[in-house]
Design an enzyme around this catalytic site. Structure first.
Site, PDB file in Angstrom:
ATOM      1  N   ASP A 166      -1.528   4.749  -6.356  1.00 42.38           N
ATOM      2  CA  ASP A 166      -0.089   4.597  -6.076  1.00 42.38           C
ATOM      3  C   ASP A 166       0.719   5.762  -6.608  1.00 42.38           C
ATOM      4  OD1 ASP A 166      -1.257   1.699  -6.098  1.00 42.38           O
ATOM      5  OD2 ASP A 166       0.570   1.704  -4.885  1.00 42.38           O
ATOM      6  N   GLY A 201       0.855  -1.182   0.000  1.00 44.03           N
ATOM      7  CA  GLY A 201       0.000   0.000   0.000  1.00 44.03           C
ATOM      8  C   GLY A 201       0.891   1.232   0.000  1.00 44.03           C
TER       9      GLY A 201
END
Ligand code: MRU
Length: 347
Positions: free
Chosen positions: A236, A47
């Site tokens: 991201d 993550g």
């Protein structure tokens, strides 16, 4: 949250082992910076914001090791920064965290190594705490976009497990629930690493948020039959024009959402925006080991020797995105202007 994704205690780093969830809730202790870097590569922690925070703490481990060894600080610290920068290429939060730590070390160049290491520890703790504050602010901005009663589809895990706590996409969902909205969630399983099935389902169930798991290939039918009011995902890396790199499978979701008039929202902190890249084509996309695709858990499902393509991320064009939710507010098209305004830069 009843768990800590990342914990810093007594100059040691603890990570919940995300490869073991949901079958086992266990924590791994890190005292060696190279081991912490491997935890990012191996996705013990994953993550975008979470790997940025982990790299920051990993560099504190490195600084303490250097101070204890008596070797010259600057070259050894630069080498540690390079090690973390080589772990995963797509999430820009990783590089943002490393650069922030390197900048602090630069301002203290020539000072006593342990003093530099102590200042770096304070910086890593600040990065950790700021991420939680950003997620809560993002949650409030995002929750305001959702109807009082709604069903949300999410992909991958952009929750507490992907951040310091609370989450980005799941932070929006949490904030909507906390605001009294009636929210139901569909979670894509997210092949091949199964972040949706293993992590999103686990963390939403732990919070007693209504979650239904689907295979990735069911999302189209779900939207076609009117069962989804909005898609909310994390990111991201976001280019200056609003193109978004996120977990593989996000792009096709955005197309189906657009085809059915379902708003497609991206929730991400400002640290996920990369103003140095004009568009999403320039975002480096990580390709991971074929075994993630040929197997399911420990079981092989494909024939030995089959060729595999395993990109970990795809790029969703800004034109498919209804809004980008950040801690500073919500950006909408035209994104080049709205993102620049949120980042406080001239177009
Ligand atoms: O490969 P992963 O599990 O690190 O990918 C994670 C994602 O794609 C998330 O959606 C993204 O990092 C946002 S997390 C708040």
């Amino acid at each position: 949250m009843s768990f800590d994704t990342i914990r810093w205690s007594d100059k040691k780093l603890y990570l919940i082992d995300q490869t073991a969830l949901p079958l086992e809730e266990s924590y791994i202790e890190y005292t060696d910076h190279a081991e912490a870097a491997r935890a990012i590569t191996d996705m013990i922690v994953r993550g975008a914001p979470a790997i940025g925070v982990t790299a920051a703490y990993g560099l504190v481990l490195a600084a303490n090791e250097i101070a204890a060894s008596g070797q010259p600080f600057e070259p050894a610290f630069a080498e540690a920064c390079e090690l973390f920068a080589a772990t995963r290429p797509t999430a820009v939060n990783l590089f943002w965290g490393i650069e922030r730590m390197q900048a602090v070390a630069d301002t203290m160049a020539g000072q006593e190594p342990q003093a530099i290491a102590d200042r770096l520890e304070a910086e890593a703790v600040a990065i950790h705490e700021e991420d939680v504050i950003a997620n809560k602010a993002m949650g409030r901005h995002g929750a305001a976009l959702l109807p009082e009663r709604c069903t949300i589809l999410t992909h991958c895990n952009a929750g507490a497990l992907a951040t310091a706590d609370y989450g980005t996409a799941l932070g929006v969902i949490r904030a909507a629930v906390e605001a009294g909205k009636d929210v139901k969630v569909y979670a894509d399983e997210t092949r091949p690493f199964l972040q949706g099935a293993r992590l999103t389902a686990w963390e939403l169930m732990a919070d007693k948020i209504d979650v239904t798991l689907i295979c990735d290939n069911m999302a189209g039918a779900l939207m076609q039959t009117g069962k989804v009011d909005a898609v909310v995902v994390g990111a991201d890396r976001i280019a200056a024009n609003g193109d978004v790199a996120n977990k593989i499978g996000t792009y096709p979701l955005s197309i189906v959402a657009k085809a059915h008039g379902v708003p497609f929202y991206v929730a991400a902190p400002i640290s996920t925006i990369d103003m140095s890249l004009g568009c999403g084509d320039l975002i480096p996309i990580e390709e991971r080991d074929p075994s993630e695709v040929t197997g399911l858990g420990q079981n092989r499902v494909a024939p030995e020797g089959v060729k595999v393509w395993n990109p970990a991320f795809d790029v969703t064009p800004a034109s498919n995105i209804a809004a980008i939710i950040t801690e500073r507010g919500v950006a909408k098209a035209p994104y080049t202007e709205s993102i620049a305004a949120l980042c406080g830069v001239d177009v």
